[in-house]
Design a protein around this motif. Sequence first.
Motif, PDB file in Angstrom:
ATOM      1  N   ALA A   1      32.981  39.538  26.531  1.00 56.55           N
ATOM      2  CA  ALA A   1      34.275  38.886  26.319  1.00 56.55           C
ATOM      3  C   ALA A   1      35.413  39.876  26.574  1.00 56.55           C
ATOM      4  O   ALA A   1      36.421  39.539  27.205  1.00 56.55           O
ATOM      5  CB  ALA A   1      34.364  38.348  24.896  1.00 56.55           C
ATOM      6  N   PHE A   2      35.254  41.096  26.100  1.00 52.39           N
ATOM      7  CA  PHE A   2      36.267  42.127  26.313  1.00 52.39           C
ATOM      8  C   PHE A   2      36.424  42.429  27.804  1.00 52.39           C
ATOM      9  O   PHE A   2      37.543  42.553  28.318  1.00 52.39           O
ATOM     10  CB  PHE A   2      35.876  43.393  25.550  1.00 52.39           C
ATOM     11  CG  PHE A   2      36.848  44.528  25.733  1.00 52.39           C
ATOM     12  CD1 PHE A   2      38.064  44.522  25.067  1.00 52.39           C
ATOM     13  CD2 PHE A   2      36.539  45.600  26.562  1.00 52.39           C
ATOM     14  CE1 PHE A   2      38.970  45.573  25.237  1.00 52.39           C
ATOM     15  CE2 PHE A   2      37.434  46.644  26.736  1.00 52.39           C
ATOM     16  CZ  PHE A   2      38.644  46.631  26.068  1.00 52.39           C
ATOM     17  N   THR A   3      35.289  42.510  28.522  1.00 53.92           N
ATOM     18  CA  THR A   3      35.324  42.798  29.960  1.00 53.92           C
ATOM     19  C   THR A   3      36.056  41.699  30.723  1.00 53.92           C
ATOM     20  O   THR A   3      36.935  41.973  31.555  1.00 53.92           O
ATOM     21  CB  THR A   3      33.898  42.943  30.515  1.00 53.92           C
ATOM     22  OG1 THR A   3      33.235  43.999  29.813  1.00 53.92           O
ATOM     23  CG2 THR A   3      33.926  43.247  32.006  1.00 53.92           C
ATOM     24  N   PHE A   4      35.687  40.450  30.436  1.00 55.64           N
ATOM     25  CA  PHE A   4      36.346  39.337  31.119  1.00 55.64           C
ATOM     26  C   PHE A   4      37.810  39.208  30.703  1.00 55.64           C
ATOM     27  O   PHE A   4      38.653  38.783  31.497  1.00 55.64           O
ATOM     28  CB  PHE A   4      35.596  38.030  30.848  1.00 55.64           C
ATOM     29  CG  PHE A   4      34.362  37.856  31.687  1.00 55.64           C
ATOM     30  CD1 PHE A   4      34.457  37.660  33.057  1.00 55.64           C
ATOM     31  CD2 PHE A   4      33.099  37.902  31.112  1.00 55.64           C
ATOM     32  CE1 PHE A   4      33.323  37.509  33.844  1.00 55.64           C
ATOM     33  CE2 PHE A   4      31.957  37.754  31.878  1.00 55.64           C
ATOM     34  CZ  PHE A   4      32.066  37.553  33.251  1.00 55.64           C
TER      35      PHE A   4
ATOM     36  N   VAL B   1      37.402  33.641  35.404  1.00 52.58           N
ATOM     37  CA  VAL B   1      37.385  34.762  34.459  1.00 52.58           C
ATOM     38  C   VAL B   1      37.759  34.306  33.053  1.00 52.58           C
ATOM     39  O   VAL B   1      37.088  34.657  32.061  1.00 52.58           O
ATOM     40  CB  VAL B   1      38.336  35.879  34.947  1.00 52.58           C
ATOM     41  CG1 VAL B   1      38.499  36.941  33.868  1.00 52.58           C
ATOM     42  CG2 VAL B   1      37.789  36.519  36.217  1.00 52.58           C
ATOM     43  N   TRP B   2      38.820  33.491  32.945  1.00 56.44           N
ATOM     44  CA  TRP B   2      39.244  33.051  31.611  1.00 56.44           C
ATOM     45  C   TRP B   2      38.271  32.039  31.005  1.00 56.44           C
ATOM     46  O   TRP B   2      38.124  31.961  29.782  1.00 56.44           O
ATOM     47  CB  TRP B   2      40.669  32.488  31.654  1.00 56.44           C
ATOM     48  CG  TRP B   2      41.703  33.569  31.730  1.00 56.44           C
ATOM     49  CD1 TRP B   2      42.536  33.849  32.771  1.00 56.44           C
ATOM     50  CD2 TRP B   2      42.006  34.538  30.720  1.00 56.44           C
ATOM     51  NE1 TRP B   2      43.330  34.924  32.485  1.00 56.44           N
ATOM     52  CE2 TRP B   2      43.034  35.373  31.233  1.00 56.44           C
ATOM     53  CE3 TRP B   2      41.508  34.799  29.447  1.00 56.44           C
ATOM     54  CZ2 TRP B   2      43.570  36.436  30.503  1.00 56.44           C
ATOM     55  CZ3 TRP B   2      42.037  35.863  28.722  1.00 56.44           C
ATOM     56  CH2 TRP B   2      43.060  36.661  29.253  1.00 56.44           C
ATOM     57  N   PHE B   3      37.610  31.258  31.856  1.00 57.86           N
ATOM     58  CA  PHE B   3      36.547  30.382  31.345  1.00 57.86           C
ATOM     59  C   PHE B   3      35.427  31.225  30.737  1.00 57.86           C
ATOM     60  O   PHE B   3      34.903  30.917  29.658  1.00 57.86           O
ATOM     61  CB  PHE B   3      35.993  29.495  32.460  1.00 57.86           C
ATOM     62  CG  PHE B   3      34.722  28.784  32.080  1.00 57.86           C
ATOM     63  CD1 PHE B   3      34.762  27.659  31.269  1.00 57.86           C
ATOM     64  CD2 PHE B   3      33.484  29.259  32.504  1.00 57.86           C
ATOM     65  CE1 PHE B   3      33.594  27.004  30.897  1.00 57.86           C
ATOM     66  CE2 PHE B   3      32.313  28.616  32.128  1.00 57.86           C
ATOM     67  CZ  PHE B   3      32.365  27.482  31.327  1.00 57.86           C
TER      68      PHE B   3
ATOM     69  N   THR C   1      48.624  40.183  25.078  1.00 62.96           N
ATOM     70  CA  THR C   1      49.137  41.154  26.052  1.00 62.96           C
ATOM     71  C   THR C   1      49.574  40.477  27.349  1.00 62.96           C
ATOM     72  O   THR C   1      50.708  40.641  27.799  1.00 62.96           O
ATOM     73  CB  THR C   1      48.069  42.224  26.362  1.00 62.96           C
ATOM     74  OG1 THR C   1      46.858  41.583  26.768  1.00 62.96           O
ATOM     75  CG2 THR C   1      47.817  43.082  25.149  1.00 62.96           C
ATOM     76  N   ILE C   2      48.692  39.686  27.959  1.00 63.29           N
ATOM     77  CA  ILE C   2      49.020  39.111  29.262  1.00 63.29           C
ATOM     78  C   ILE C   2      50.111  38.067  29.156  1.00 63.29           C
ATOM     79  O   ILE C   2      50.981  37.955  30.039  1.00 63.29           O
ATOM     80  CB  ILE C   2      47.755  38.524  29.947  1.00 63.29           C
ATOM     81  CG1 ILE C   2      48.096  38.090  31.371  1.00 63.29           C
ATOM     82  CG2 ILE C   2      47.179  37.375  29.138  1.00 63.29           C
ATOM     83  CD1 ILE C   2      48.676  39.165  32.245  1.00 63.29           C
ATOM     84  N   ASN C   3      50.122  37.276  28.098  1.00 63.21           N
ATOM     85  CA  ASN C   3      51.151  36.244  27.977  1.00 63.21           C
ATOM     86  C   ASN C   3      52.510  36.833  27.598  1.00 63.21           C
ATOM     87  O   ASN C   3      53.546  36.270  27.958  1.00 63.21           O
ATOM     88  CB  ASN C   3      50.710  35.180  26.963  1.00 63.21           C
ATOM     89  CG  ASN C   3      49.644  34.258  27.535  1.00 63.21           C
ATOM     90  OD1 ASN C   3      49.916  33.442  28.408  1.00 63.21           O
ATOM     91  ND2 ASN C   3      48.428  34.398  27.048  1.00 63.21           N
ATOM     92  N   SER C   4      52.508  37.965  26.893  1.00 53.29           N
ATOM     93  CA  SER C   4      53.780  38.653  26.636  1.00 53.29           C
ATOM     94  C   SER C   4      54.369  39.188  27.940  1.00 53.29           C
ATOM     95  O   SER C   4      55.567  39.051  28.201  1.00 53.29           O
ATOM     96  CB  SER C   4      53.559  39.807  25.650  1.00 53.29           C
ATOM     97  OG  SER C   4      53.090  39.329  24.411  1.00 53.29           O
TER      98      SER C   4
ATOM     99  N   ILE D   1      39.826  41.761  30.006  1.00 57.15           N
ATOM    100  CA  ILE D   1      40.545  42.777  30.787  1.00 57.15           C
ATOM    101  C   ILE D   1      40.726  42.319  32.229  1.00 57.15           C
ATOM    102  O   ILE D   1      41.816  42.434  32.809  1.00 57.15           O
ATOM    103  CB  ILE D   1      39.786  44.125  30.744  1.00 57.15           C
ATOM    104  CG1 ILE D   1      39.793  44.703  29.317  1.00 57.15           C
ATOM    105  CG2 ILE D   1      40.408  45.112  31.727  1.00 57.15           C
ATOM    106  CD1 ILE D   1      41.163  45.081  28.808  1.00 57.15           C
ATOM    107  N   LEU D   2      39.648  41.772  32.821  1.00 59.72           N
ATOM    108  CA  LEU D   2      39.742  41.251  34.190  1.00 59.72           C
ATOM    109  C   LEU D   2      40.763  40.114  34.268  1.00 59.72           C
ATOM    110  O   LEU D   2      41.545  40.029  35.221  1.00 59.72           O
ATOM    111  CB  LEU D   2      38.371  40.754  34.666  1.00 59.72           C
ATOM    112  CG  LEU D   2      37.320  41.813  34.977  1.00 59.72           C
ATOM    113  CD1 LEU D   2      35.982  41.158  35.290  1.00 59.72           C
ATOM    114  CD2 LEU D   2      37.777  42.687  36.143  1.00 59.72           C
ATOM    115  N   GLY D   3      40.752  39.266  33.245  1.00 62.52           N
ATOM    116  CA  GLY D   3      41.716  38.163  33.206  1.00 62.52           C
ATOM    117  C   GLY D   3      43.151  38.657  33.142  1.00 62.52           C
ATOM    118  O   GLY D   3      44.048  38.095  33.785  1.00 62.52           O
ATOM    119  N   ASN D   4      43.381  39.715  32.385  1.00 61.66           N
ATOM    120  CA  ASN D   4      44.714  40.310  32.308  1.00 61.66           C
ATOM    121  C   ASN D   4      45.166  40.833  33.675  1.00 61.66           C
ATOM    122  O   ASN D   4      46.307  40.612  34.100  1.00 61.66           O
ATOM    123  CB  ASN D   4      44.734  41.436  31.281  1.00 61.66           C
ATOM    124  CG  ASN D   4      45.031  40.969  29.872  1.00 61.66           C
ATOM    125  OD1 ASN D   4      46.085  41.235  29.317  1.00 61.66           O
ATOM    126  ND2 ASN D   4      44.093  40.239  29.274  1.00 61.66           N
TER     127      ASN D   4
END
Length: 283
Positions: A11-14, A180-182, A75-78, A16-19
Amino acid sequence: MAVLSLDHPWAFTFGILGNIISFMVYLSPLPTFYRVYRKKSTEGFQCVPYIVALFSAMLWIYYALLKPNSYLLITINSIGCVIEFAYIIVYLVYAPKKQKICTAKLLIVLNVGLFGLILLLTLLLSKGPDRVHILGWVCVGFSVSVFVAPLSVIRLVIRTKSVEFMPFSLSFFLTLSAVVWFSYGLFTKDKYIALPNIVGFVFGIIQMVLYIVYKKSKQPAPIMEIKMPDTVIEIMKLGPTEKTFGVHPIIEHEHNSAQGDQNEHYDANNEERTKEQFTTIEV
């Protein structure tokens, strides 16, 4: 974040990739806004997608704040909020007055009014897990509506058999982002993140298939040369898409002294046109 990376490494890996991928998607309109800045004009395009993207990012930040270990969503949405707000500011600076007013109204209604109403109702009418579930379904509904928005572009591609309005790179990264987010939602067992990205993946695949099918149809307008021995066609541009044709007779120049005074009134452009027997017309 440490808890998430240790307990759920995938979950952490995906996440980070999603970000990373989502950050690239957020930056994709930069060439458009650089052109707006350079030309000091919005050239008629609308700011609605950026207002909607800002609203979506605000919703997901609120959701992430209510749910534990959702730092990667925050993080990404901010970052997305900052970027989308910057796009909107640039648009408001260079847009015509009418568009400025419409954009400001939509920004106030959607990002202040509607978001404030959702915030107030969820805080007053629900608590604990129920608040997370209610807000999660709100995020799902809005995210699905955002993913369905490209339907208009898909219809345009099918009708015109041209993919100039649907860049492959953007469709590819949006599809990759959905995958990735899925995966992130799947590994964190968060159905509110996983569900809308299924829809995003389906529409992304449809767009890429259409691009492959119609990419050969993206051809420049043909150029035809037409011989016009007795007439010269003048093309005067009226606007972005309007053209008008004026037909004028060619005046034969007689080399005699009687017309010497009249020839002095011709300018250089008229003299060049009397020598040409071919006119190129863009169809």
